[in-house]
Design an enzyme around this catalytic site. Sequence first.
Site, PDB file in Angstrom:
ATOM      1  N   ASN A 188      49.458  84.269 -41.448  1.00 59.38           N
ATOM      2  CA  ASN A 188      48.126  83.683 -40.864  1.00 59.38           C
ATOM      3  C   ASN A 188      47.882  82.340 -41.723  1.00 59.38           C
ATOM      4  O   ASN A 188      47.426  82.253 -43.030  1.00 59.38           O
ATOM      5  CB  ASN A 188      46.949  84.352 -41.239  1.00 59.38           C
ATOM      6  CG  ASN A 188      45.719  83.951 -40.480  1.00 59.38           C
ATOM      7  OD1 ASN A 188      45.056  83.080 -41.039  1.00 59.38           O
ATOM      8  ND2 ASN A 188      45.746  84.330 -39.054  1.00 59.38           N
ATOM      9  N   GLY A 216      43.111  85.008 -42.789  1.00 57.02           N
ATOM     10  CA  GLY A 216      43.787  84.075 -43.820  1.00 57.02           C
ATOM     11  C   GLY A 216      43.240  82.562 -43.671  1.00 57.02           C
ATOM     12  O   GLY A 216      42.159  82.217 -42.977  1.00 57.02           O
ATOM     13  N   ARG A 274      44.116  80.231 -41.730  1.00 59.62           N
ATOM     14  CA  ARG A 274      44.173  79.854 -40.210  1.00 59.62           C
ATOM     15  C   ARG A 274      42.970  80.189 -39.532  1.00 59.62           C
ATOM     16  O   ARG A 274      41.844  79.682 -38.963  1.00 59.62           O
ATOM     17  CB  ARG A 274      45.273  80.214 -39.014  1.00 59.62           C
ATOM     18  CG  ARG A 274      45.281  79.673 -37.911  1.00 59.62           C
ATOM     19  CD  ARG A 274      46.271  80.006 -36.923  1.00 59.62           C
ATOM     20  NE  ARG A 274      46.584  79.205 -35.717  1.00 59.62           N
ATOM     21  CZ  ARG A 274      45.749  79.650 -34.796  1.00 59.62           C
ATOM     22  NH1 ARG A 274      44.948  80.823 -34.579  1.00 59.62           N
ATOM     23  NH2 ARG A 274      45.791  78.978 -33.498  1.00 59.62           N
ATOM     24  N   CYS A 275      42.561  81.685 -39.828  1.00 55.03           N
ATOM     25  CA  CYS A 275      41.398  82.276 -39.178  1.00 55.03           C
ATOM     26  C   CYS A 275      39.978  81.488 -39.981  1.00 55.03           C
ATOM     27  O   CYS A 275      39.049  81.524 -39.280  1.00 55.03           O
ATOM     28  CB  CYS A 275      41.361  83.721 -39.997  1.00 55.03           C
ATOM     29  SG  CYS A 275      42.377  84.853 -39.115  1.00 55.03           S
ATOM     30  N   MET A 276      40.079  81.139 -41.058  1.00 56.10           N
ATOM     31  CA  MET A 276      39.010  80.374 -41.749  1.00 56.10           C
ATOM     32  C   MET A 276      38.954  78.994 -41.373  1.00 56.10           C
ATOM     33  O   MET A 276      37.981  78.116 -42.202  1.00 56.10           O
ATOM     34  CB  MET A 276      39.188  80.723 -43.036  1.00 56.10           C
ATOM     35  CG  MET A 276      39.055  81.941 -43.910  1.00 56.10           C
ATOM     36  SD  MET A 276      38.891  81.951 -45.721  1.00 56.10           S
ATOM     37  CE  MET A 276      40.661  81.038 -46.298  1.00 56.10           C
TER      38      MET A 276
END
Length: 412
Positions: A356, A399, A401-403
Amino acid sequence: MFHVNSEVGALKQVILHEPGLDLERLTPSNKDELLFDDVVWVSRAQEEHRAFQQLLRDRGVTVHLLHDLLAETVKGDDAVAFVLDRILDERQPHLGALLARVTERVLTGMGPDELATHLLGGLNKRELLERAGERRQADGRSLGLALLADDDFILPPLPNSLFTRDTSCWVYDGVSVNPMRKTGRKRETVNYEAIYNFHPMFAGSGAYRWIDGEAMAPASIEGGDVEVIGNGTVLIGLGERTTPAGVELLARRLFRAGSAQRVIAVELPKARALMHLDTVMTMVDRDAFTLFAGLDRHALRSWTLTPGAHEAPDVTENKDLFAAIGTALGLDTVRVLQTEQDSYSSEREQWNDGCNLLAIAPGSVVAYEVNENSNRMLEENGIEVLRIRGDQLGRGRGGPRCMSCPIEREAV
């Protein structure tokens, strides 16, 4: 002004959410319902997140914080009415007419900053009654309120707001405000609808609205499954959170506007650890993707959607996912980077978001430092790895990218 034309081009602007009251209200008894695997040390999570913010700023990225955007949005009466009409429906099982009215009065009496805090962090019975000043009267006439303990939530917190990618994702020259699959995340959609409808930075942007929140439910799509890989192509995962109907609806709207020419949908195992495409596969350079070592690249089923003669897109199954990606991007070959490690290490690093990764430029990514093997493999393949701590941030299974929700990114 706002556009995301690639997955790895220069990142210009992004929305992040710094942990706050939403994560302070995460407990061992409610964490499962709120989709976290453990409680979080909030002050440490804030330190980790601020370091993430600073890294991006140091690389020239403009960072917008979700709480601030929401507070600016609810300065307007129209925006407040929009939000409260959607989250305080008296038909909701735990409300009823009186409790909905009292809650609306309390929330409208708050200032913008406090209101944004509670729209993200939740509101419990004790807080409601302290502000309403009518404990006996309200308690006596509202069955829903009478059944609640003082610390029970009227509005549950939204700790997954930390993962700004999922609820809203920009695809070329428009934004998809996504209907979330899980109950614990559905109210996040309303906050983003309000921001994009009423915040002065977005209200007059002229950007397309590919998906407009809950209007497409029960079909669902989440931004962690959506990767804008460039050249008019979007890669979308079909796993635990994104449905075929959601993929087709997004594809049709992109095709109708001419903003994309193809969508590649890839089937994922439906498992908590692999909830989104970006938990197992992200683009890290113009010609390179990282892929979870536990997946066989040749066994991944995928389909290419293209504009059809009628409203429905044409759907063709691909013989090989990465060959289809290469063709779409005009590449002779696509590098698929997988970490060589034993099954224990591989599973552990995937759980810790080793795939991620947030690209801030071609061949330059942000990653959690804990994933030593994956980070070393990337560097051996010419990828710059910018490490951040994620001991607490990663407890929601997300991770870098998710955030992050890019709202401006250049093409490559």
